[in-house]
Enzyme design. Structure first.
Site, PDB file in Angstrom:
ATOM      1  N   GLU A 221      33.538  -8.433   0.101  1.00  0.00           N
ATOM      2  CA  GLU A 221      34.117  -8.590   1.427  1.00  0.00           C
ATOM      3  C   GLU A 221      35.438  -9.337   1.320  1.00  0.00           C
ATOM      4  O   GLU A 221      35.514 -10.293   0.552  1.00  0.00           O
ATOM      5  CB  GLU A 221      33.183  -9.381   2.360  1.00  0.00           C
ATOM      6  CG  GLU A 221      33.613  -9.218   3.818  1.00  0.00           C
ATOM      7  CD  GLU A 221      32.783 -10.039   4.815  1.00  0.00           C
ATOM      8  OE1 GLU A 221      32.880  -9.775   6.005  1.00  0.00           O
ATOM      9  OE2 GLU A 221      32.063 -10.940   4.391  1.00  0.00           O
TER      10      GLU A 221
ATOM     11  N   GLU B  72      26.898 -12.610   2.446  1.00  0.00           N
ATOM     12  CA  GLU B  72      25.628 -12.038   2.922  1.00  0.00           C
ATOM     13  C   GLU B  72      25.247 -10.685   2.339  1.00  0.00           C
ATOM     14  O   GLU B  72      24.506  -9.933   2.988  1.00  0.00           O
ATOM     15  CB  GLU B  72      25.726 -11.884   4.439  1.00  0.00           C
ATOM     16  CG  GLU B  72      26.714 -10.797   4.939  1.00  0.00           C
ATOM     17  CD  GLU B  72      28.120 -11.309   5.244  1.00  0.00           C
ATOM     18  OE1 GLU B  72      28.504 -12.340   4.662  1.00  0.00           O
ATOM     19  OE2 GLU B  72      28.827 -10.672   6.049  1.00  0.00           O
TER      20      GLU B  72
ATOM     21  N   HIS C 179      22.938 -18.883   8.391  1.00  0.00           N
ATOM     22  CA  HIS C 179      24.082 -18.029   8.730  1.00  0.00           C
ATOM     23  C   HIS C 179      24.022 -16.709   7.943  1.00  0.00           C
ATOM     24  O   HIS C 179      24.128 -15.627   8.527  1.00  0.00           O
ATOM     25  CB  HIS C 179      25.379 -18.796   8.409  1.00  0.00           C
ATOM     26  CG  HIS C 179      26.635 -18.013   8.597  1.00  0.00           C
ATOM     27  ND1 HIS C 179      27.515 -18.273   9.625  1.00  0.00           N
ATOM     28  CD2 HIS C 179      27.182 -16.988   7.904  1.00  0.00           C
ATOM     29  CE1 HIS C 179      28.537 -17.442   9.545  1.00  0.00           C
ATOM     30  NE2 HIS C 179      28.351 -16.646   8.510  1.00  0.00           N
ATOM     31  N   GLU C 180      23.832 -16.799   6.655  1.00  0.00           N
ATOM     32  CA  GLU C 180      23.841 -15.563   5.847  1.00  0.00           C
ATOM     33  C   GLU C 180      22.658 -14.671   6.200  1.00  0.00           C
ATOM     34  O   GLU C 180      22.774 -13.446   6.195  1.00  0.00           O
ATOM     35  CB  GLU C 180      23.841 -15.886   4.347  1.00  0.00           C
ATOM     36  CG  GLU C 180      25.000 -16.763   3.871  1.00  0.00           C
ATOM     37  CD  GLU C 180      26.367 -16.326   4.372  1.00  0.00           C
ATOM     38  OE1 GLU C 180      26.559 -15.118   4.610  1.00  0.00           O
ATOM     39  OE2 GLU C 180      27.251 -17.198   4.554  1.00  0.00           O
TER      40      GLU C 180
ATOM     41  N   HIS D 237      23.264 -12.596   9.212  1.00  0.00           N
ATOM     42  CA  HIS D 237      24.042 -11.381   8.913  1.00  0.00           C
ATOM     43  C   HIS D 237      23.158 -10.212   8.485  1.00  0.00           C
ATOM     44  O   HIS D 237      23.588  -9.065   8.577  1.00  0.00           O
ATOM     45  CB  HIS D 237      25.008 -11.637   7.757  1.00  0.00           C
ATOM     46  CG  HIS D 237      26.280 -12.331   8.145  1.00  0.00           C
ATOM     47  ND1 HIS D 237      27.058 -11.916   9.191  1.00  0.00           N
ATOM     48  CD2 HIS D 237      26.934 -13.384   7.584  1.00  0.00           C
ATOM     49  CE1 HIS D 237      28.139 -12.707   9.258  1.00  0.00           C
ATOM     50  NE2 HIS D 237      28.084 -13.599   8.299  1.00  0.00           N
TER      51      HIS D 237
ATOM     52  N   GLU E  93      30.895 -12.710  12.333  1.00  0.00           N
ATOM     53  CA  GLU E  93      30.978 -14.132  11.979  1.00  0.00           C
ATOM     54  C   GLU E  93      30.677 -15.065  13.156  1.00  0.00           C
ATOM     55  O   GLU E  93      30.020 -16.086  12.983  1.00  0.00           O
ATOM     56  CB  GLU E  93      32.345 -14.443  11.365  1.00  0.00           C
ATOM     57  CG  GLU E  93      32.622 -13.677  10.063  1.00  0.00           C
ATOM     58  CD  GLU E  93      31.564 -13.916   8.988  1.00  0.00           C
ATOM     59  OE1 GLU E  93      30.722 -14.818   9.150  1.00  0.00           O
ATOM     60  OE2 GLU E  93      31.563 -13.164   7.986  1.00  0.00           O
TER      61      GLU E  93
HETATM   62  N1  BES Z   1      30.962 -13.160   5.271  1.00  0.00           N
HETATM   63  C1  BES Z   1      31.260 -14.507   4.943  1.00  0.00           C
HETATM   64  C2  BES Z   1      31.845 -14.674   3.571  1.00  0.00           C
HETATM   65  C3  BES Z   1      33.302 -14.342   3.444  1.00  0.00           C
HETATM   66  C4  BES Z   1      34.246 -15.216   3.926  1.00  0.00           C
HETATM   67  C5  BES Z   1      33.716 -13.192   2.831  1.00  0.00           C
HETATM   68  C6  BES Z   1      35.584 -14.909   3.808  1.00  0.00           C
HETATM   69  C7  BES Z   1      35.042 -12.881   2.706  1.00  0.00           C
HETATM   70  C8  BES Z   1      35.985 -13.737   3.195  1.00  0.00           C
HETATM   71  C9  BES Z   1      30.002 -15.369   5.016  1.00  0.00           C
HETATM   72  O1  BES Z   1      29.004 -14.889   5.839  1.00  0.00           O
HETATM   73  C10 BES Z   1      30.418 -16.681   5.608  1.00  0.00           C
HETATM   74  O2  BES Z   1      30.767 -16.710   6.743  1.00  0.00           O
HETATM   75  N2  BES Z   1      30.404 -17.736   4.820  1.00  0.00           N
HETATM   76  C11 BES Z   1      30.859 -19.031   5.280  1.00  0.00           C
HETATM   77  C12 BES Z   1      29.745 -19.998   5.399  1.00  0.00           C
HETATM   78  C13 BES Z   1      29.177 -20.058   6.774  1.00  0.00           C
HETATM   79  C14 BES Z   1      28.013 -20.990   6.861  1.00  0.00           C
HETATM   80  C15 BES Z   1      30.188 -20.452   7.823  1.00  0.00           C
HETATM   81  C16 BES Z   1      31.867 -19.514   4.280  1.00  0.00           C
HETATM   82  O3  BES Z   1      32.047 -18.857   3.277  1.00  0.00           O
HETATM   83  O4  BES Z   1      32.473 -20.543   4.514  1.00  0.00           O
HETATM   84 ZN    ZN Z   2      29.416 -15.115   7.838  1.00  0.00          ZN
END
Ligand code: BES
Ligand code: ZN
Length: 875
Positions: free
Chosen positions: A143, A279, A312-313, A316, A335
């Site tokens: 992603e 996720e 959170h994950e 998703h 998100e």
């Molecule tokens: N889908 C995101 C991961 C992601 C972030 C992929 C940016 C590509 C670019 C994942 O679900 C996510 O949001 N992760 C957060 C943690 C969450 C608890 C807020 C992160 O990586 O900070």
């Molecule tokens: Zn996320």
């Protein structure tokens, strides 16, 4: 050549792939070589040709495709492309066939090769130590748009297909993918691992992990195998996350009325990881800090982080994986929702964390970013893959989550839950847009959700609602809030709630126009002097500006402890931001802060501390002669709570007290409270002799680390050197990042310079350097010169991606002069890249906002007297 350019130009510079051929199924084989850091692959894609075409256009980047291996087979006829062009700029491969491809399903096959890179995206390598030996593991992070760096594919969220994956790997390693293994064949030192075919899913959720791991395992009542994979020997650190995961799957099944849809769920800690977690369907990957919990060395804050990231994950797995956004414009559906849903789980598993009060910090971050002119709407146009990374920001996550909460509170939790469940069922295995969700909610509730919400998701910014009392009516007026202090355009449909003198006397209405007058006679009674709080419990995403009379009544209500925790939080936060925007004086902000001296709540105090540090910073620029009195005032302000908690953790005390103690002591240390500094250094010395010494439990460490490094210098560097020693000796990632964050507060520019270089050394993983960048005010100039000197190296190491933007925001935003803003602009003008553009503009805007605030503080007439009075007031 010219002719060819002409031929392919129709496919170039497009934001989306042509939809003449649609992938249905991928049969993907990968063979990573962990020593040479390369991989080989082969893919067979079942493609449905739906329109007349001689071309197939799909995504590929940094891959070399063997042109001789490419075939398209349809109706038993094998066709080879007459031409194949990889366009690196557009990250596509264009294949031209001699004749039009037959309509219907055919099979596109090819072989390719690539590099296991060290940039934490696509198919990459991460390193770890095993029995003293350095090893590589192979990991994917796709992603938003990096599956194309691993295999040629239709790399868009709406191009969902099934995936049948096969891996060929060294036989001693653990090899994981989205689905369970169906068969393993040993073949000398290698093994071929075959996985079950997945349900239909988007390419960005495909995942592979190959390395040495231990795991802990549990099962849900439905028999789904849930595992947490950790470094060899550290499996017990996975138990907490495992427990949270199993319970959360149960909760979401109930909430969404749909069970988790895959037969297993693996979660893996990856030593080098750009985001916090990802996720991937059935194979969620995490930073170590976001998954592992160590009973002895993790802090309460680390525990909370693990629980909320897991929640959170897993959210998703429904919101994102089962129902996927149609395009990145709707990223917030993924998100914002996952963020909001994670609080449902945390609240249910850990009610004593008061997580919905802590949610206010999410709204605050959203409001602070969205107070910039350089913000963006929640639904944002995306025209190029390079623009996607920058929207994983506080708007998509935090404002997204906050407007969902606002809507939930407007529609009511039961109605909201029913609508979400029917949305998930309706769009399961499909893609959805923002308006699809609104229409389901509209149907369930009978409210004009689409019209209401469009004002929040299609329009950037948010309103400040001014409230004035006149006779027995309240006058409301909305205008866009900007931290720059200027008045912006825009109008919102604002769900207003208010209460008068008591939480039983409530009123609510939709503010649909610029102004509105509301009769509150029924509430004011005879005295007419009760407090009035608008945006009850802070469920709305807007700010409130009260007239002086109403403000004074609220301050009084805070002192008399009449208000809810959330309301106390909101009054302070709104007032602070209005001061930043020069719409309230610093003098009156300080007076308001003093009303919180008996506050006990974690979230309120934590924001009070953060505001106090920001105020101290700006005063250091605006009126340095007042700094020591300001610090004294803050020390007194926190004294009450600090004394209540003391240094010693109490047996069986609450999670929130444990976190609060650490934050209070950190604040006292950074305001240079002598007793705190001395006690910290006493405890640190004991700890240096024994890392398990009970004098320094994890919740106190940050405070103590800050205290011992604050006044370190070249001639008195023992605090700094000892901390680096602790850094080098620990193998716990949370401890390492805690140290990096603490050392940044050292006031000595020379030490900070040395430290910044350390951040770029091989001793700090690239993923972690960002934790050391928020340096003290005293060293910000040094940090800026250092950034300029090292910019080429930094962009080379981090390339495109969101980590590089953190260097800019952390180092640039703290400045407070227009000259510096100009200097920064100048420096980057010849170094501009699309992936830093937005962050750079936002950081520069912040500098201008600080500069205006400094000026306004300098013109306050009675500030000095007020500060003296507050600093020496006896309670
Ligand atoms: N889908 C995101 C991961 C992601 C972030 C992929 C940016 C590509 C670019 C994942 O679900 C996510 O949001 N992760 C957060 C943690 C969450 C608890 C807020 C992160 O990586 O900070
Ligand atoms: Zn996320």
């Amino acid at each position: 050549m010219a002719e060819q350019k002409q031929k392919y130009s129709q496919f170039k510079g497009q934001s989306r792939l042509p939809k003449v051929a649609i992938p249905k199924r991928y049969d993907l084989k990968l063979k990573p070589d962990l020593i040479a850091c390369k991989f080989a692959g082969a893919v067979k894609i079942s493609v449905d040709v739906v329109a007349d075409t001689k071309f197939l256009v799909l995504n590929a980047a940094e891959l070399s495709i063997n042109p001789k291996s490419v075939t398209f087979t349809s109706n038993n006829k094998v066709m080879e492309p007459v031409d194949l062009e990889l366009c690196e700029g557009d990250e596509i491969v264009v294949m031209e066939f001699k004749e039009s491809l037959p309509i219907g399903v055919g099979l596109l096959s090819m072989e390719f090769e690539g590099t296991l890179n060290d940039r934490m995206k696509g198919f990459y390598r991460s390193s770890y130590e095993h029995n003293g030996e350095k090893k590589n593991m192979a990991v994917t992070q796709f992603e938003p748009a990096d599956a194309r760096r691993c295999f040629p594919c239709w790399d868009e969220p709406a191009c969902k297909a099934t995936f049948k994956i096969t891996l060929e790997v060294p036989s001693e390693l653990v090899a994981l993918s989205n689905m369970p293994v169906i068969e393993e064949k040993l073949n000398g030192n290698l093994k071929t691992v075959y996985y079950q075919e997945s349900p239909i899913m988007s390419t960005y959720l495909v995942a592979v992990v190959v390395g040495l791991f231990d795991y802990v395992e549990d099962h849900t009542p439905d028999g789904i195998a849930v595992r947490v994979y950790c470094q060899v020997g550290k499996a017990s650190q996975g138990k907490f996350a495992l427990d949270v995961a199993v319970k959360t799957l149960g909760l979401y099944k109930e909430y969404f009325e749909v069970p988790y849809s895959l037969p297993k769920l693996d979660q893996v800690a990856i030593p080098d990881f750009a985001a916090g977690a990802m996720e991937n369907y059935g194979l969620v990957t995490y930073r170590e800090t976001a998954l592992l919990y160590d009973d002895k060395h993790s802090a309460a804050a680390n525990k909370q982080r693990v629980a909320t990231v897991v929640a959170h994950e897993l959210a998703h797995q429904w919101f994102g994986n089962l129902v996927t956004m149609e395009w990145w414009t709707h990223l917030w559906l993924n998100e914002g929702f996952a963020t909001w849903v994670s609080y449902l789980s945390a609240d249910s598993l850990f009610p004593d964390w008061k997580i919905w009060t802590q949610f206010l910090d999410e709204s605050t971050e959203g409001l602070r970013l969205d107070g910039l002119a350089e913000s963006h709407p929640i639904e944002v146009d995306i025209n190029h893959a390079g623009e996607i990374d920058e929207i994983f920001d506080a708007i998509s996550y935090r404002k997204g989550a906050a407007v969902i909460r606002m809507l939930q509170s407007y529609l009511g939790p039961e109605c909201f839950q029913r609508a979400l469940a029917s949305y998930i069922k309706k769009y399961a295995c499909l893609n959805a847009k923002t308006e699809d969700l609104w229409s389901v909610l509209e149907e369930e509730s009978g409210e004009p959700v689409n019209k209401l919400m469009n004002t929040w998701t299609k329009q950037q910014g948010y309103p400040v609602v001014s409230v004035k009392v006149k006779d027995q009516t309240l006058e409301f007026e909305q205008s866009r809030f900007l931290l720059s202090g200027s008045h912006g355009e825009g109008q919102w449909i604002v769900p207003i709630t208010l209460c008068c003198g008591s939480y039983d006397a409530r009123k609510s209405f939709l503010l649909q126009t610029k102004n509105e007058t509301v009769d509150v006679k029924e509430f004011l009674g005879n005295s007419g002097h009760s407090w009035i709080k608008v945006n009850v419990d802070q469920t709305g995403f807007f700010r409130v500006k009260y007239d002086e009379d109403l403000s004074a009544r609220l301050r009084d209500a805070i002192e008399k402890k009449c208000l809810s925790t959330s309301d106390k939080y909101g009054i302070l936060e709104d007032y602070y931001s209005l001061s930043t925007a020069c719409q309230q004086s610093l003098t009156s902000l300080l007076a308001l802060m003093s009303a919180y001296r008996e506050e006990l709540d974690y979230t309120v105090l934590s924001n009070l501390i953060s505001i106090a540090s920001k105020v101290a910073r700006i005063v250091a620029d605006a009126a340095p002669e007042l700094l020591s009195d300001i610090k004294l005032f803050f020390i007194n302000l926190f004294q009450n709570s600090a004394e209540r908690l003391g240094w010693e953790p109490k047996q069986g005390e609450s999670h929130l007290d444990a976190m609060l103690r650490g934050e209070l002591l950190t604040a006292l240390a950074s305001f240079e409270h002598d007793l705190t500094l001395n006690e910290a250094s006493r405890r640190f010395n004991i700890f240096l002799d024994d890392r398990n010494a009970p004098v320094l439990p994890p919740d106190l460490r940050r405070a103590v680390y800050v205290a011992v490094v604050l006044n370190a210098s070249k001639s008195n560097r023992s605090g700094y050197d000892s901390l680096l020693r602790v850094y080098r000796e620990t193998d716990l990632s949370q401890e390492k990042t805690r140290i990096l964050g603490s050392v940044a507060s050292c006031k000595d520019p020379q030490i900070i310079h040395e430290f910044l270089n350390f951040l770029l050394s091989s001793e700090v993983r690239s993923q972690d350097a960002v934790f050391g960048l928020s340096v003290s005010r005293e060293a910000r100039e040094t940090a800026w010169s250092w950034l300029k000197d090292n910019w080429d190296h930094i962009t080379k190491t981090y390339g495109a991606g969101f980590l590089v933007t953190r260097f800019i925001s952390a180092i640039v935003s703290p400045f407070s002069s227009n000259e510096k803003a100009e200097e920064v602009e100048q420096f980057f003008s010849s170094r501009m890249k699309p992936y830093i553009a937005r962050t750079l503009k936002q950081s520069i805007e912040r500098v201008h906002i600080n500069a205006a605030w400094v000026k306004s503080i300098q013109s306050e007439k009675h500030l000095a007297d007020a500060v003296k009075e507050l600093a020496y007031r006896k309670y």
